[in-house]
Design a protein around this motif. Sequence first.
Motif, PDB file in Angstrom:
ATOM      1  N   LYS A  51       0.733  -1.225  -0.028  1.00  0.00           N
ATOM      2  CA  LYS A  51      -0.113  -0.045  -0.009  1.00  0.00           C
ATOM      3  C   LYS A  51       0.982   1.230   0.260  1.00  0.00           C
ATOM      4  N   LYS A  52       2.188   1.313   0.494  1.00  0.00           N
ATOM      5  CA  LYS A  52       3.061   2.390   0.575  1.00  0.00           C
ATOM      6  C   LYS A  52       4.102   2.253  -0.597  1.00  0.00           C
ATOM      7  N   GLY A  53       3.757   1.241  -1.624  1.00  0.00           N
ATOM      8  CA  GLY A  53       4.876   1.101  -2.517  1.00  0.00           C
ATOM      9  C   GLY A  53       4.904   2.545  -3.502  1.00  0.00           C
ATOM     10  N   LYS A  54       6.155   2.675  -3.753  1.00  0.00           N
ATOM     11  CA  LYS A  54       6.388   3.791  -4.826  1.00  0.00           C
ATOM     12  C   LYS A  54       7.163   3.544  -5.966  1.00  0.00           C
ATOM     13  N   ASP A  55       6.897   2.168  -6.536  1.00  0.00           N
ATOM     14  CA  ASP A  55       7.601   1.772  -7.620  1.00  0.00           C
ATOM     15  C   ASP A  55       7.119   2.329  -8.947  1.00  0.00           C
ATOM     16  N   ARG A  56       7.922   2.032  -9.954  1.00  0.00           N
ATOM     17  CA  ARG A  56       7.462   2.599 -11.248  1.00  0.00           C
ATOM     18  C   ARG A  56       6.156   2.059 -11.954  1.00  0.00           C
ATOM     19  N   TYR A  57       5.749   1.167 -11.319  1.00  0.00           N
ATOM     20  CA  TYR A  57       4.342   0.526 -11.710  1.00  0.00           C
ATOM     21  C   TYR A  57       3.005   1.076 -10.748  1.00  0.00           C
ATOM     22  N   ARG A  58       3.380   2.043 -10.007  1.00  0.00           N
ATOM     23  CA  ARG A  58       2.438   2.654  -9.168  1.00  0.00           C
ATOM     24  C   ARG A  58       1.215   3.266  -9.845  1.00  0.00           C
ATOM     25  N   ALA A  59       1.747   3.805 -10.670  1.00  0.00           N
ATOM     26  CA  ALA A  59       0.766   4.824 -11.688  1.00  0.00           C
ATOM     27  C   ALA A  59      -0.333   3.800 -12.372  1.00  0.00           C
ATOM     28  N   TYR A  60      -0.063   2.489 -12.407  1.00  0.00           N
ATOM     29  CA  TYR A  60      -0.667   1.577 -13.280  1.00  0.00           C
ATOM     30  C   TYR A  60      -1.563   0.684 -12.151  1.00  0.00           C
ATOM     31  N   TYR A  61      -1.586   0.507 -10.862  1.00  0.00           N
ATOM     32  CA  TYR A  61      -2.009  -0.356 -10.015  1.00  0.00           C
ATOM     33  C   TYR A  61      -3.221   0.086  -9.774  1.00  0.00           C
ATOM     34  N   HIS A  62      -3.999  -1.043  -9.298  1.00  0.00           N
ATOM     35  CA  HIS A  62      -5.540  -0.885  -9.325  1.00  0.00           C
ATOM     36  C   HIS A  62      -5.835  -2.154  -8.043  1.00  0.00           C
ATOM     37  N   HIS A  63      -6.311  -1.561  -6.717  1.00  0.00           N
ATOM     38  CA  HIS A  63      -6.549  -2.554  -5.818  1.00  0.00           C
ATOM     39  C   HIS A  63      -8.140  -2.990  -5.793  1.00  0.00           C
ATOM     40  N   SER A  64      -8.873  -2.388  -6.895  1.00  0.00           N
ATOM     41  CA  SER A  64     -10.315  -2.893  -7.121  1.00  0.00           C
ATOM     42  C   SER A  64     -10.638  -3.093  -8.674  1.00  0.00           C
ATOM     43  N   VAL A  65     -11.573  -3.982  -8.967  1.00  0.00           N
ATOM     44  CA  VAL A  65     -11.834  -3.955 -10.348  1.00  0.00           C
ATOM     45  C   VAL A  65     -12.432  -2.583 -10.921  1.00  0.00           C
ATOM     46  N   ALA A  66     -13.298  -1.961  -9.978  1.00  0.00           N
ATOM     47  CA  ALA A  66     -13.971  -0.742 -10.425  1.00  0.00           C
ATOM     48  C   ALA A  66     -12.955   0.353 -10.882  1.00  0.00           C
ATOM     49  N   THR A  67     -11.764   0.423 -10.276  1.00  0.00           N
ATOM     50  CA  THR A  67     -10.791   1.431 -10.739  1.00  0.00           C
ATOM     51  C   THR A  67     -10.002   0.918 -11.989  1.00  0.00           C
ATOM     52  N   LEU A  68      -9.867  -0.416 -12.042  1.00  0.00           N
ATOM     53  CA  LEU A  68      -9.248  -0.931 -13.330  1.00  0.00           C
ATOM     54  C   LEU A  68      -9.916  -0.820 -14.562  1.00  0.00           C
ATOM     55  N   VAL A  69     -11.455  -0.759 -14.390  1.00  0.00           N
ATOM     56  CA  VAL A  69     -12.199  -0.794 -15.455  1.00  0.00           C
ATOM     57  C   VAL A  69     -12.399   0.655 -15.848  1.00  0.00           C
ATOM     58  N   GLN A  70     -12.384   1.654 -14.791  1.00  0.00           N
ATOM     59  CA  GLN A  70     -12.446   3.015 -15.144  1.00  0.00           C
ATOM     60  C   GLN A  70     -11.541   3.512 -15.862  1.00  0.00           C
ATOM     61  N   GLU A  71     -10.238   2.825 -15.406  1.00  0.00           N
ATOM     62  CA  GLU A  71      -8.921   3.343 -16.341  1.00  0.00           C
ATOM     63  C   GLU A  71      -9.113   2.913 -17.780  1.00  0.00           C
ATOM     64  N   LEU A  72      -9.622   1.558 -18.005  1.00  0.00           N
ATOM     65  CA  LEU A  72      -9.658   0.993 -19.215  1.00  0.00           C
ATOM     66  C   LEU A  72     -10.768   1.609 -20.077  1.00  0.00           C
ATOM     67  N   LEU A  73     -11.587   2.147 -19.446  1.00  0.00           N
ATOM     68  CA  LEU A  73     -12.681   3.021 -20.195  1.00  0.00           C
ATOM     69  C   LEU A  73     -11.786   4.610 -20.664  1.00  0.00           C
ATOM     70  N   LYS A  74     -10.789   5.019 -19.937  1.00  0.00           N
ATOM     71  CA  LYS A  74     -10.143   6.028 -20.300  1.00  0.00           C
ATOM     72  C   LYS A  74      -9.436   5.708 -21.766  1.00  0.00           C
ATOM     73  N   GLN A  75      -8.858   4.584 -21.771  1.00  0.00           N
ATOM     74  CA  GLN A  75      -8.107   4.077 -22.900  1.00  0.00           C
ATOM     75  C   GLN A  75      -8.846   4.188 -24.106  1.00  0.00           C
ATOM     76  N   PHE A  76     -10.053   4.047 -24.162  1.00  0.00           N
ATOM     77  CA  PHE A  76     -10.800   4.143 -25.387  1.00  0.00           C
ATOM     78  C   PHE A  76     -10.697   5.374 -25.999  1.00  0.00           C
ATOM     79  N   LYS A  77     -10.569   6.501 -25.313  1.00  0.00           N
ATOM     80  CA  LYS A  77     -10.445   7.987 -25.621  1.00  0.00           C
ATOM     81  C   LYS A  77      -9.145   8.370 -26.303  1.00  0.00           C
ATOM     82  N   LYS A  78      -8.151   7.427 -26.063  1.00  0.00           N
ATOM     83  CA  LYS A  78      -6.784   7.734 -26.494  1.00  0.00           C
ATOM     84  C   LYS A  78      -6.671   7.340 -27.908  1.00  0.00           C
ATOM     85  N   PRO A  79      -5.841   8.110 -28.634  1.00  0.00           N
ATOM     86  CA  PRO A  79      -5.646   7.673 -30.050  1.00  0.00           C
ATOM     87  C   PRO A  79      -4.847   6.631 -30.177  1.00  0.00           C
ATOM     88  N   ALA A  80      -4.911   5.751 -31.304  1.00  0.00           N
ATOM     89  CA  ALA A  80      -4.183   4.449 -31.459  1.00  0.00           C
ATOM     90  C   ALA A  80      -2.846   4.763 -31.779  1.00  0.00           C
TER      91      ALA A  80
END
Length: 164
Positions: free
Chosen positions: A135-164
């Motif tokens: 929970k206190k981790g600050k590694d290079r993967y922290r910005a991609y981390y999700h402790h719940s599937v709800a936040t994982l899915v919210q982040e995936l929804l943002k990816q649909f708006k990004k250009p290919a």
Amino acid sequence: MALTSTQVGAIAENLVINALATASKGRIAPFRPFADDEGIDILAYDKQTGSAIPIQVKARTVTLFKPKTKVRGNLAHFEVRKVVLDRNKRSVLVAALLTEDLKEIRDSWLIPMRELKGLANERASKWVIRPSISKKGKDRYRAYYHHSVATLVQELLKQFKKPA
């Protein structure tokens, strides 16, 4: 007798599929490809934007052992074949740490494949990531981390708006 890594992978893919459909309230329609020969485990279709994103799922049920001990630490270990990254720049990686009973996603990381090369450690034929579940981790993967599937899915929804 124990489950094979292929069986664990299939269970993980099903858990991700279920999470995408339920946490998005049906907005995301997940599809499985005919064959996994391009490293695409799931094709997520966003009903609202009409966009689709290929997903590579990697799963583990336990973290790595702490060095020189028999105690599990805070690092998960995931490997992605280089050919998957080379062929699928638009894909995202869902690295999922499952509960040991394989009933749910405990922790996850959603990493765009185009960013993986700059984050992962390179091996001969694969890229390796070892993100922390602390929970206190600050590694290079922290910005991609999700402790719940709800936040994982919210982040995936943002990816649909990004250009290919």
